[in-house]
Design a protein around this motif. Structure first.
Motif, PDB file in Angstrom:
ATOM      1  N   LEU A  42     -56.329  67.665  56.596  1.00 53.45           N
ATOM      2  CA  LEU A  42     -55.489  66.682  57.259  1.00 53.45           C
ATOM      3  C   LEU A  42     -54.044  67.025  56.898  1.00 53.45           C
ATOM      4  O   LEU A  42     -53.736  67.205  55.719  1.00 53.45           O
ATOM      5  CB  LEU A  42     -55.846  65.294  56.731  1.00 53.45           C
ATOM      6  CG  LEU A  42     -55.164  64.100  57.349  1.00 53.45           C
ATOM      7  CD1 LEU A  42     -55.572  63.941  58.814  1.00 53.45           C
ATOM      8  CD2 LEU A  42     -55.533  62.842  56.582  1.00 53.45           C
ATOM      9  N   THR A  43     -53.181  67.156  57.903  1.00 50.90           N
ATOM     10  CA  THR A  43     -51.770  67.440  57.640  1.00 50.90           C
ATOM     11  C   THR A  43     -50.903  66.388  58.319  1.00 50.90           C
ATOM     12  O   THR A  43     -51.238  65.908  59.405  1.00 50.90           O
ATOM     13  CB  THR A  43     -51.359  68.838  58.148  1.00 50.90           C
ATOM     14  OG1 THR A  43     -51.543  68.887  59.559  1.00 50.90           O
ATOM     15  CG2 THR A  43     -52.155  69.944  57.484  1.00 50.90           C
ATOM     16  N   PHE A  44     -49.812  66.039  57.660  1.00 57.53           N
ATOM     17  CA  PHE A  44     -48.834  65.129  58.250  1.00 57.53           C
ATOM     18  C   PHE A  44     -47.518  65.291  57.494  1.00 57.53           C
ATOM     19  O   PHE A  44     -47.470  65.880  56.416  1.00 57.53           O
ATOM     20  CB  PHE A  44     -49.314  63.671  58.211  1.00 57.53           C
ATOM     21  CG  PHE A  44     -49.626  63.134  56.848  1.00 57.53           C
ATOM     22  CD1 PHE A  44     -48.687  62.415  56.119  1.00 57.53           C
ATOM     23  CD2 PHE A  44     -50.883  63.344  56.275  1.00 57.53           C
ATOM     24  CE1 PHE A  44     -48.984  61.924  54.858  1.00 57.53           C
ATOM     25  CE2 PHE A  44     -51.185  62.848  55.013  1.00 57.53           C
ATOM     26  CZ  PHE A  44     -50.226  62.138  54.307  1.00 57.53           C
ATOM     27  N   THR A  45     -46.455  64.770  58.080  1.00 61.02           N
ATOM     28  CA  THR A  45     -45.139  64.852  57.450  1.00 61.02           C
ATOM     29  C   THR A  45     -44.622  63.445  57.208  1.00 61.02           C
ATOM     30  O   THR A  45     -44.574  62.634  58.131  1.00 61.02           O
ATOM     31  CB  THR A  45     -44.152  65.635  58.339  1.00 61.02           C
ATOM     32  OG1 THR A  45     -44.683  66.950  58.550  1.00 61.02           O
ATOM     33  CG2 THR A  45     -42.791  65.755  57.678  1.00 61.02           C
ATOM     34  N   GLU A  46     -44.278  63.179  55.946  1.00 62.35           N
ATOM     35  CA  GLU A  46     -43.686  61.889  55.578  1.00 62.35           C
ATOM     36  C   GLU A  46     -42.184  61.963  55.853  1.00 62.35           C
ATOM     37  O   GLU A  46     -41.569  62.998  55.631  1.00 62.35           O
ATOM     38  CB  GLU A  46     -43.884  61.616  54.088  1.00 62.35           C
ATOM     39  CG  GLU A  46     -45.314  61.472  53.658  1.00 62.35           C
ATOM     40  CD  GLU A  46     -45.431  61.367  52.150  1.00 62.35           C
ATOM     41  OE1 GLU A  46     -44.703  60.545  51.536  1.00 62.35           O
ATOM     42  OE2 GLU A  46     -46.227  62.123  51.575  1.00 62.35           O
ATOM     43  N   HIS A  47     -41.634  60.863  56.316  1.00 57.48           N
ATOM     44  CA  HIS A  47     -40.192  60.794  56.578  1.00 57.48           C
ATOM     45  C   HIS A  47     -39.583  59.660  55.754  1.00 57.48           C
ATOM     46  O   HIS A  47     -39.358  58.566  56.267  1.00 57.48           O
ATOM     47  CB  HIS A  47     -39.934  60.573  58.079  1.00 57.48           C
ATOM     48  CG  HIS A  47     -40.447  61.690  58.922  1.00 57.48           C
ATOM     49  ND1 HIS A  47     -41.727  61.708  59.430  1.00 57.48           N
ATOM     50  CD2 HIS A  47     -39.859  62.843  59.314  1.00 57.48           C
ATOM     51  CE1 HIS A  47     -41.901  62.833  60.116  1.00 57.48           C
ATOM     52  NE2 HIS A  47     -40.787  63.530  60.070  1.00 57.48           N
TER      53      HIS A  47
END
Length: 146
Positions: A42-47
């Motif tokens: 699972l990949t995602f980018t936190e902002h």
């Protein structure tokens, strides 16, 4: 990203218990989920509001889970039930030594349900001084085409 990756909505809830003080952090982001053999990723980018974006990759294998973060912070944390692991957390404010003792790992894949879920319960010691109880709940579901 592999061509068979699915677009997902990710919700990450982290709870930290430090004595009688409890802190809860929640983030929601778009991400990607894919499977290769017995490994699910699972990949995602936190902002974050106050810093650089942080790319997060969660790798789930039958024997362990690893969370790798890069960008505003750099770290790779490994979770194995009843095993203590160590790593360095590189942050704008300096480096922290982390020891993680994992109590519980629960995982439900998108293949088993419409909502995937990863639950981790662990104790973390920062810089050999502060020990806190942590619970991490990561839920994700496929984005609808509406």
């Amino acid at each position: 990203m592999p061509s068979h990756a699915k677009d997902v909505q990710v919700q990450l809830v982290t709870e930290i218990q430090d004595g009688d003080r409890k802190e809860t952090m929640k983030i929601q982001e778009s991400g990607q989920f894919f499977k290769r053999g017995d490994t699910q990723v699972l990949t995602f980018t936190e902002h974050p509001e106050d810093g650089e974006p942080v790319s997060t990759m969660v790798t789930i294998k039958p024997e362990h889970v690893s969370i790798k973060r890069s960008g505003g912070v750099e770290m790779r944390q490994v979770f194995q039930t009843s095993t203590e692991t160590e790593n360095l957390y590189h942050h704008t404010y300096g480096d922290f030594h982390m020891k993680t003792l994992t109590d519980k790992v629960e995982f439900r894949s998108l293949e088993e349900s419409t909502q995937g879920r990863l639950y981790l319960s662990y104790t973390m010691t920062l810089n050999h001084e502060v020990t806190q109880a942590h619970r991490l709940t990561l839920t994700f579901e496929e984005e609808s085409d509406s």
